[in-house]
Design an enzyme around this catalytic site. Sequence first.
Site, PDB file in Angstrom:
ATOM      1  N   CYS A 114       0.618  -1.208   0.007  1.00 48.05           N
ATOM      2  CA  CYS A 114      -0.081   0.017  -0.062  1.00 48.05           C
ATOM      3  C   CYS A 114       0.924   1.279  -0.108  1.00 48.05           C
ATOM      4  CB  CYS A 114      -0.997  -0.118   1.144  1.00 48.05           C
ATOM      5  SG  CYS A 114      -2.109  -1.450   1.287  1.00 48.05           S
ATOM      6  N   HIS A 260      -3.443   7.013   1.306  1.00 48.44           N
ATOM      7  CA  HIS A 260      -3.929   5.961   0.849  1.00 48.44           C
ATOM      8  C   HIS A 260      -5.396   5.336   1.270  1.00 48.44           C
ATOM      9  CE1 HIS A 260      -4.091   1.467   0.216  1.00 48.44           C
ATOM     10  NE2 HIS A 260      -4.119   1.342   1.239  1.00 48.44           N
ATOM     11  N   ASN A 290     -10.175  -0.765  -1.569  1.00 50.85           N
ATOM     12  CA  ASN A 290      -8.658  -0.577  -1.529  1.00 50.85           C
ATOM     13  C   ASN A 290      -8.017  -1.127  -2.829  1.00 50.85           C
ATOM     14  OD1 ASN A 290      -6.084  -0.967  -0.677  1.00 50.85           O
ATOM     15  ND2 ASN A 290      -6.706  -1.151   1.274  1.00 50.85           N
TER      16      ASN A 290
HETATM   17  N1  ACO Z   1     -19.472  -9.527   6.334  1.00 49.86           N
HETATM   18  C1  ACO Z   1     -20.009  -9.657   7.399  1.00 49.86           C
HETATM   19  N2  ACO Z   1     -19.411  -9.921   8.498  1.00 49.86           N
HETATM   20  C2  ACO Z   1     -18.050 -10.138   8.693  1.00 49.86           C
HETATM   21  C3  ACO Z   1     -17.332  -9.842   7.531  1.00 49.86           C
HETATM   22  C4  ACO Z   1     -18.235  -9.347   6.388  1.00 49.86           C
HETATM   23  N3  ACO Z   1     -17.530  -9.089   5.279  1.00 49.86           N
HETATM   24  N4  ACO Z   1     -16.135 -10.139   7.557  1.00 49.86           N
HETATM   25  C5  ACO Z   1     -16.007 -10.395   9.015  1.00 49.86           C
HETATM   26  N5  ACO Z   1     -17.380 -10.482   9.549  1.00 49.86           N
HETATM   27  C6  ACO Z   1     -17.654 -10.875  10.775  1.00 49.86           C
HETATM   28  C7  ACO Z   1     -16.642 -11.640  11.393  1.00 49.86           C
HETATM   29  O1  ACO Z   1     -16.547 -12.828  11.082  1.00 49.86           O
HETATM   30  C8  ACO Z   1     -16.941 -11.493  13.225  1.00 49.86           C
HETATM   31  O2  ACO Z   1     -18.205 -12.247  13.506  1.00 49.86           O
HETATM   32  P1  ACO Z   1     -18.131 -12.867  14.790  1.00 49.86           P
HETATM   33  O3  ACO Z   1     -17.985 -11.642  15.811  1.00 49.86           O
HETATM   34  O4  ACO Z   1     -19.372 -13.677  14.938  1.00 49.86           O
HETATM   35  O5  ACO Z   1     -16.788 -13.522  14.807  1.00 49.86           O
HETATM   36  C9  ACO Z   1     -17.447 -10.021  13.077  1.00 49.86           C
HETATM   37  O6  ACO Z   1     -17.741  -9.815  11.578  1.00 49.86           O
HETATM   38  C10 ACO Z   1     -16.417  -8.789  13.494  1.00 49.86           C
HETATM   39  O7  ACO Z   1     -15.358  -9.463  12.919  1.00 49.86           O
HETATM   40  P2  ACO Z   1     -14.042  -8.515  13.165  1.00 49.86           P
HETATM   41  O8  ACO Z   1     -12.826  -8.882  12.299  1.00 49.86           O
HETATM   42  O9  ACO Z   1     -13.874  -8.384  14.680  1.00 49.86           O
HETATM   43  O10 ACO Z   1     -14.348  -7.170  12.410  1.00 49.86           O
HETATM   44  P3  ACO Z   1     -14.077  -5.646  12.736  1.00 49.86           P
HETATM   45  O11 ACO Z   1     -14.954  -4.912  13.323  1.00 49.86           O
HETATM   46  O12 ACO Z   1     -12.485  -5.667  13.277  1.00 49.86           O
HETATM   47  O13 ACO Z   1     -13.793  -5.056  11.154  1.00 49.86           O
HETATM   48  C11 ACO Z   1     -12.110  -4.736   9.562  1.00 49.86           C
HETATM   49  C12 ACO Z   1     -12.851  -5.962  10.361  1.00 49.86           C
HETATM   50  C13 ACO Z   1     -13.368  -3.944   8.781  1.00 49.86           C
HETATM   51  C14 ACO Z   1     -11.223  -5.385   8.482  1.00 49.86           C
HETATM   52  C15 ACO Z   1     -11.573  -3.962  10.585  1.00 49.86           C
HETATM   53  O14 ACO Z   1     -10.650  -4.818  11.507  1.00 49.86           O
HETATM   54  C16 ACO Z   1     -10.695  -2.932  10.068  1.00 49.86           C
HETATM   55  O15 ACO Z   1     -11.186  -2.040   9.766  1.00 49.86           O
HETATM   56  N6  ACO Z   1      -9.211  -2.972  10.122  1.00 49.86           N
HETATM   57  C17 ACO Z   1      -8.198  -2.288   9.579  1.00 49.86           C
HETATM   58  C18 ACO Z   1      -7.480  -2.826   8.572  1.00 49.86           C
HETATM   59  C19 ACO Z   1      -7.925  -2.439   7.143  1.00 49.86           C
HETATM   60  O16 ACO Z   1      -8.889  -1.727   6.780  1.00 49.86           O
HETATM   61  N7  ACO Z   1      -7.175  -2.885   6.353  1.00 49.86           N
HETATM   62  C20 ACO Z   1      -7.344  -2.304   4.760  1.00 49.86           C
HETATM   63  C21 ACO Z   1      -6.350  -3.075   4.109  1.00 49.86           C
HETATM   64  S1  ACO Z   1      -4.872  -2.928   4.438  1.00 49.86           S
HETATM   65  C22 ACO Z   1      -4.297  -1.604   4.009  1.00 49.86           C
HETATM   66  O17 ACO Z   1      -4.665  -1.088   3.139  1.00 49.86           O
HETATM   67  C23 ACO Z   1      -3.272  -0.988   5.020  1.00 49.86           C
END
Ligand code: ACO
Length: 333
Positions: A114, A260, A290
């Site tokens: 990224c 980004h 992304n």
């Molecule tokens: N749709 C529905 N539910 C989902 C999905 C989906 N696509 N993906 C995961 N879930 C579920 C999980 O299974 C989990 O269920 P559970 O509670 O029954 O176990 C629940 O949603 C919550 O999952 P988490 O992984 O805890 O979700 P979180 O709130 O952390 O959100 C996310 C996930 C959006 C990836 C978050 O961690 C985040 O914003 N991270 C930042 C990383 C990022 O954005 N990276 C971008 C790419 S890397 C870069 O460019 C730097």
Amino acid sequence: MPFSKITGLGHYVPENVVSNNQLSNLMDTTDEWITERTGIKERRFFTEGKDTVSNMAARAAKVALERAGKKTEDVDAIIFATLSPDYYFPGAGVLMQRELGISKIPCFDVRSQCAGFLYALSIADQYIKSGMYKTILVAGSEIQSNMLEMSDRGRTMSVIFGDGAGACVVEAHEEKGKGILSTHLHSDGTHAEELLLKLPSSSMFQRGLVDGIKESGEILPYMNGKLVFQYAVKYFMEAINEALEFNNYTQSDVDLLIPHQANARITEYVRKEMNMPPEKVISNIHKYGNTTAASIPIAFTEAWEEGKVKDGDLIALAAFGSGFVWGSVLIRW
Ligand code: ACO
């Protein structure tokens, strides 16, 4: 000593638009979940036989060259950032070179995910400031949709990433205080495995592509989303502040922030920390998801096309990604 500046920007995105609702037909997810967690509403997926990482970058580069008033024969070097090259080898740079009909100039491939476009821009800046080259094409391009699994198992990653390309022309000029003011780059491999695509791996028998691998899921990218979020917001801010301090500016001096496009929540966090109004922070993740190394040049190009990039503006670019790698580029337009 010459200075460097961006003289032309271009982008290309595949025509196939994939909405959150379309994804929800393929996996257990919803438009609400994706929108709330990431800000993404739709993304572009490539068309096999039409779009490749190198030809998308070439299309973006042609636009950038035309806007810069340059011809392909004026280009002294190509620097190509991608995590999804057409081939394992050779790199995508030479394929774009061939696509553009340019021969013999050097082509560099940058693997900094990224932050790849900022790493590439920094290399261009240094080559120009050293006097070695006068006109450099910098590209960021990705096809990521085909490394994702459109299933419940792959949903965390599949809803985030998209395909696309962006490019810019960087040229030498003589006007002090204009153009690229500074570049600051960082890496830390401590958490390399917290955001990765492991296979194919040169350290494994048959590069890990053994029978049953598809079923095992090890061929899919992995992300520790919470950890990535924590480090992203920390290092986005550090990189921006480092650039501002180095150039004797403060956060309130920034006219435009082009981060980004990792996740709308990360961008929003940075915007609030910097106390900037939404119109000064470019966000187009709702349209493209992304796009990794392509996200900054796509966002920059669109901001320019929409008239948001004005003469004399102080523009901060910042990125964070797998590695971890991160950095910033400060520009006086
Ligand atoms: N749709 C529905 N539910 C989902 C999905 C989906 N696509 N993906 C995961 N879930 C579920 C999980 O299974 C989990 O269920 P559970 O509670 O029954 O176990 C629940 O949603 C919550 O999952 P988490 O992984 O805890 O979700 P979180 O709130 O952390 O959100 C996310 C996930 C959006 C990836 C978050 O961690 C985040 O914003 N991270 C930042 C990383 C990022 O954005 N990276 C971008 C790419 S890397 C870069 O460019 C730097």
